[in-house]
Design a protein around this motif. Structure first.
Motif, PDB file in Angstrom:
ATOM      1  N   VAL A   6      53.617  50.059  49.577  1.00 19.82           N
ATOM      2  CA  VAL A   6      52.444  49.508  49.991  1.00 19.82           C
ATOM      3  C   VAL A   6      52.330  48.156  49.607  1.00 19.82           C
ATOM      4  O   VAL A   6      52.560  47.842  48.417  1.00 19.82           O
ATOM      5  N   TYR A   7      52.049  47.272  50.646  1.00 21.59           N
ATOM      6  CA  TYR A   7      51.970  45.896  50.350  1.00 21.59           C
ATOM      7  C   TYR A   7      50.742  45.549  49.725  1.00 21.59           C
ATOM      8  O   TYR A   7      49.800  45.744  50.209  1.00 21.59           O
ATOM      9  N   GLU A   8      51.135  44.727  48.552  1.00 26.92           N
ATOM     10  CA  GLU A   8      49.737  44.127  47.803  1.00 26.92           C
ATOM     11  C   GLU A   8      49.731  42.689  47.737  1.00 26.92           C
ATOM     12  O   GLU A   8      50.466  42.169  46.949  1.00 26.92           O
ATOM     13  N   PRO A   9      49.024  42.185  48.795  1.00 24.47           N
ATOM     14  CA  PRO A   9      48.726  40.952  48.817  1.00 24.47           C
ATOM     15  C   PRO A   9      48.521  39.980  47.531  1.00 24.47           C
ATOM     16  O   PRO A   9      49.032  39.247  47.261  1.00 24.47           O
ATOM     17  N   GLN A  10      47.539  40.594  46.666  1.00 24.82           N
ATOM     18  CA  GLN A  10      47.111  40.070  45.460  1.00 24.82           C
ATOM     19  C   GLN A  10      48.244  39.491  44.467  1.00 24.82           C
ATOM     20  O   GLN A  10      48.182  38.725  43.891  1.00 24.82           O
ATOM     21  N   LYS A  11      49.245  40.438  44.683  1.00 28.19           N
ATOM     22  CA  LYS A  11      50.366  40.340  43.817  1.00 28.19           C
ATOM     23  C   LYS A  11      51.183  38.838  44.164  1.00 28.19           C
ATOM     24  O   LYS A  11      51.654  38.484  43.456  1.00 28.19           O
ATOM     25  N   LEU A 533      38.678  38.843  50.534  1.00 28.69           N
ATOM     26  CA  LEU A 533      39.890  38.184  50.389  1.00 28.69           C
ATOM     27  C   LEU A 533      40.586  38.902  48.899  1.00 28.69           C
ATOM     28  O   LEU A 533      41.561  39.504  49.205  1.00 28.69           O
ATOM     29  N   GLU A 534      39.711  39.290  48.266  1.00 26.42           N
ATOM     30  CA  GLU A 534      40.283  40.130  47.164  1.00 26.42           C
ATOM     31  C   GLU A 534      40.582  41.411  47.534  1.00 26.42           C
ATOM     32  O   GLU A 534      41.647  42.105  46.735  1.00 26.42           O
ATOM     33  N   ALA A 535      39.871  42.083  48.308  1.00 22.24           N
ATOM     34  CA  ALA A 535      40.342  43.509  48.853  1.00 22.24           C
ATOM     35  C   ALA A 535      41.248  43.787  49.693  1.00 22.24           C
ATOM     36  O   ALA A 535      42.217  44.558  49.664  1.00 22.24           O
ATOM     37  N   TYR A 536      41.376  42.586  50.640  1.00 21.88           N
ATOM     38  CA  TYR A 536      42.568  42.964  51.783  1.00 21.88           C
ATOM     39  C   TYR A 536      43.590  41.919  51.950  1.00 21.88           C
ATOM     40  O   TYR A 536      44.415  41.964  52.575  1.00 21.88           O
ATOM     41  N   GLY A 537      43.011  40.620  51.304  1.00 18.81           N
ATOM     42  CA  GLY A 537      44.392  39.681  51.526  1.00 18.81           C
ATOM     43  C   GLY A 537      43.912  38.729  52.318  1.00 18.81           C
ATOM     44  O   GLY A 537      43.154  38.879  53.297  1.00 18.81           O
TER      45      GLY A 537
END
Length: 842
Positions: A6-11, A533-537
């Motif tokens: 799963v892509y995690e944008p926050q990272k 933004l924090e939740a979805y990127g």
RNA sequence: GGGUGAUUAGCUCAGUUGGCUAGAGCACCUCGUUUACACCGAGGGGGUCGGGGGUUCGAAUCCCUCAUCACCCACCA
């Protein structure tokens, strides 16, 4: 390297932005046709709201798209000191400490707000970065930077010398709470219920909403043709007022509406815009009875010191006691100007201010608009701006606040008509030729500086930037500031540079709350972009906010669309994971070989052209849809699935790279991240788009025909709840040559060539093929078959009806008719096959 | 008082010059763990495009009209 499923944008997002910034990839290139856009400068007093997200998303799509098209892109960031707005925010903070702005000198206040704003600028600049905005930070301009102040002074001087500016005592919209004047456009008009008082007024009876201003009355007006009062016109009459008798002249003026009230108006030139104009026509004196703090002055006798509202009631009571109040209409509805910040009633007040002669300033802008030199999206907005400019009034640019650019003008203390221009605004007094001049304590309206934005940010007039990037390619902003900002930029830009400031104007609508209402703090329905933004990127919020929006229309915030954006990023991520897992083995030339290969290249070619057309036509939401559909439904659902049967690894890699390229303007972070894993030392953001490789049209079309078979097999097997069925056929090179592909895509058990049909025929394909299904199972298919026959029958009837209409065949374009004939033919064939099928079962 | 715009699937919305059977996302139903992805796959249901009239071979799209809802502008005392 194994990637998370799963892509995690926050990272990843922060690191990707840093990569771009550290490699200076937002700066315009030396070569390439210029593409320039200035960011509508956000106010330096608050953090990001959801509307900013839309603005950034649209502008960044353009910046990134044109950069990849080889243009030299300059996107200029900035911040607005937002004079009055910011001061109000700061005053609220002061109030919490039990202080008021009036406890400080304007200089002290300016210093304090400067520090306050400096912190905020940092905060929101970091928020722009979080959204991925590819802004050229070297060009960042704050509206109190020296170059903006200098430019404002230059413009003020030029306007002064050329008599575009005048100083005069005029009636000005004034907020008695904030104690400053406003431009007309800043006043908010509200429907209010105000008591309408009918007064005995000398020989007249009249209706007024403002009995307290009676002390400022200098005339009474009637209509020139009103027979009732004709004899009294031009006489002086004595009026018994609340504090005794006074005299006024009776004037005849067209402004009076004979049908309203009694057709008589008391004239208070110093406190009413209409009356002010009447006074001008009849040379009447102006008598001011209200102080700047909203209380009555000494002329109001015993009511001195009362606020306007209190004085109104008190005066009415007094008049009533004296038998001068005839009646009161409590339910009278009118529109009242209010302060858009505090809601208090705007008091028309006589003030000495600087004004711009707007008829003069707007004339060249009007000519440019009429010559269609600026294209608007949506187009209708051009006429709105034109109508606005054609009826525009003079612009009051003086503000009685501390936070702003000081007006560079000094007044002779001995001669109030003697004003000089001087930029030494840090001094309160100047002595020149023995005469003492005192500085105008006021500052400019914020829009006076921001109206220069397209050229002041480019260091007009001598810089290379100005020569290269002016006029701007696009002005993208909210439709809510069409008049305040866009119209004024056109006027000011054209006046200063002789050229329009931008070639295109794209206006976005408002982001409303989920329930479709306006977002406002008081309604408590504000969406905080930081949480989203924090939740979805950033990529998700950008795509989600662009999706389903067209120019100029406000639309509700739709969380489902943000989720779709998030899912799309994950899709891209997983396409990349799959492709990279296959790439370990082979490399080679990128050439389409199979029919699936040729088909996906043809779809890619279509998508690239279509997306270009749509972005260049400012149809961002549609461009996003084409992109989404291409990558999800065509690349992932068809091509990747096909590759599991037979794989062309180099082409698969190419398709992924091109997908990333097309998606990059919309989803910059995830695309660059994947790109970095695949191509070290190169950056997707600065990749130049090239034409799509060539392909065989015949092979691409063959895949279309194969899809028809796959789709019908899936539909039948799904309806019957069976799997791994055998497909049988006779005389089909399409099937015989693509057995592996077909078997993979349709999840078939086997594919066999047979001479005799036994099973369920595929009706939609032109190939002679059928599913080898046992008779016991096919029974279940009868209901489905009957439904399909019914619908096919309807289609045939409809198409036959159309073609039997002679007028249709005669009038419609040939291509349309031919298409209808084709459709009829294929529908007839389907119907026939289905009917035969049914007959064989019964 | 003027002006502009909106009304399309349960929800939020697309739909350039009138032309395949009106689309998307989310939600919903059925089935499905198959060499990326359950933030998934396959299949499916759901709309008389606000009402009425007109122009046209053909209208969500053009015209008229009514209704409802927005927004903007204006000096009604």
């Amino acid at each position: 390297m194994a990637l998370d499923t799963v892509y995690e944008p926050q990272k990843h997002e922060a690191a990707i932005y840093r990569l771009w910034e550290e490699n200076n990839l937002f700066a315009p290139t030396e070569k390439g046709e210029p593409f320039s856009i200035v960011l509508p400068l956000p106010n330096a007093n608050a953090s990001l709201h959801i509307g900013h997200t839309l603005m950034f998303a649209i502008q960044d799509v353009m910046a990134r798209y044109y950069r990849m098209q080889g243009r030299s892109v300059l996107w200029v960031p900035g911040a607005d000191h937002a004079g009055f707005e910011t001061q109000v925010v700061y005053e609220k903070q002061l109030a919490k400490e039990g202080k008021s702005r009036f406890d400080f000198s304007r200089e002290e206040l300016f210093e304090q707000i400067w520090d306050f704003v400096a912190k905020n600028k940092e905060v929101f600049a970091s928020q722009f970065r979080e959204l991925g905005a590819s802004l050229d930070w070297d060009h960042f301009t704050f509206s109190l930077d020296k170059k903006v102040v200098d430019s404002s002074y230059k413009m003020f001087k030029k306007m002064w010398d050329e008599q575009y500016i005048y100083r005069g005592e005029r009636l000005v919209n004034y907020c008695t709470v904030h104690r400053t004047g406003f431009a007309d456009i800043e006043v908010l008009h509200e429907d209010r219920t105000s008591p309408l008082y009918y007064l005995k007024y000398g020989p007249f009876e009249l209706a007024t909403t403002r009995p307290e201003t009676i002390y400022g009355d200098t005339a009474v007006a009637v209509h020139p043709d009103d027979e009732r009062y004709k004899k009294l016109v031009n006489t002086v009459v004595t009026i018994e007022g609340p504090s005794g008798p006074f005299e006024v002249r009776v004037v005849a003026d067209e402004m009076v509406d004979r049908t309203f009230g009694t057709g008589v108006v008391k004239i208070t030139p110093a406190h009413d815009f209409n009356d002010y104009e009447v006074a001008g026509r009849h040379n009447l004196p102006h008598v001011r009875v209200i102080n700047h703090d909203g209380t009555m002055n000494h002329l109001a006798k015993e009511f001195e010191g009362l606020t306007v509202a209190k004085a109104r009631a008190a005066v009415a009571k007094k008049l009533d006691e004296k038998g001068l109040l005839v009646k009161v209409d409590e339910a009278y509805k009118n529109r009242v100007g209010t302060c858009y910040k505090c809601g208090s009633v705007i008091e028309p007040m006589l003030l000495d201010q600087w004004f711009i002669d707007m008829q003069k300033l707007a004339a060249p802008a009007i000519r440019a608009l009429k010559a269609k030199k600026i294209t608007f999206y949506p187009a209708a907005k051009a006429d709105q701006v034109l109508a606005y400019l054609e009826s525009i009034k003079d612009w009051n640019i003086s503000r009685q606040i501390a936070w702003g650019i000081p007006i560079p003008a000094f007044q002779n203390v001995a001669d109030s008509d003697d004003w000089i221009f001087n930029t030494e605004v840090d001094k309160e007094e100047l002595v020149i030729d023995g005469k003492t001049y005192r500085r105008d304590p006021d500052v400019f309206d914020t829009w006076f500086s921001s109206s220069q934005w397209p050229f002041v940010t480019l260091d007009y007039p001598d810089s290379d930037d100005f020569k290269k990037f002016y006029p701007n390619s696009v002005m993208e902003t909210g439709q809510d500031i069409l008049y305040q900002w866009v119209a004024r930029m056109i006027c000011v830009g054209t006046y200063m540079t002789g050229e329009i400031p931008f070639k295109n104007v794209y206006l976005h609508g408002m982001v409303r709350s989920e329930d479709g209402r306006k977002m406002s703090k008081s309604l408590g329905n504000v969406i905080n972009p930081k949480e989203v933004l924090e939740a979805y990127g950033a990529d998700a919020i950008r795509m989600g906010i662009i999706a389903g929006r067209s120019a100029g229309y406000s639309a509700a915030y739709a969380p489902g669309k943000i989720i779709a954006g998030r899912n799309f990023c994950n899709k891209l991520w997983n396409i990349a994971r799959y492709v990279q897992s296959q790439e370990n083995t082979a490399s080679g030339e990128v050439t389409p070989d199979s029919i699936a290969d040729n088909w996906i290249v043809s779809r890619l070619s279509f998508a690239q052209k279509e997306i270009s057309l749509l972005i260049e036509g400012f149809r961002f939401s549609e461009a996003y849809e084409v992109l989404y559909h291409f990558i999800w439904n065509e690349v992932a659902d068809w091509y990747i699935e096909a590759s599991k049967g037979s794989i062309n690894t180099p082409l698969l890699g190419y398709i992924l790279d091109k997908s990333l390229e097309l998606a990059h303007p919309f989803a910059p972070f995830v695309t660059e991240l994947i790109w970095q894993q695949r191509h070290t030392g190169s950056f997707l953001i600065s990749k130049q788009t090239e034409p799509v490789i060539s392909f065989s049209k015949e092979k691409a079309q063959a895949f279309d025909r194969l899809q028809v078979i796959v789709i019908e097999v899936r539909a039948i097997t799904s309806a019957l709840g069976i799997s791994k069925v055998a497909l049988e056929y006779s005389d089909s090179t399409l099937i015989s040559e693509n057995e592996v592909l077909l078997k993979q895509l349709a999840k078939l058990g086997s594919i066999n060539q047979k001479t005799e049909k036994k099973g369920v025929s595929l009706a939609t394909s032109s190939e002679n093929c059928w599913l080898a299904i046992d008779d016991s199972v096919t029974k279940k298919y009868i209901t489905k078959l009957e439904e399909r026959i019914k619908s096919a029958h309807q289609n045939v009837t409809q198409l036959e009806g159309r073609l039997s209409n002679k007028s249709y065949v005669d009038h419609a374009p040939e291509a349309v008719v031919a298409q209808t004939r084709n459709n009829l033919q294929s529908e007839q064939k389907i119907l026939e096959t289905l009917q035969k099928e049914l007959a064989s079962f019964v």
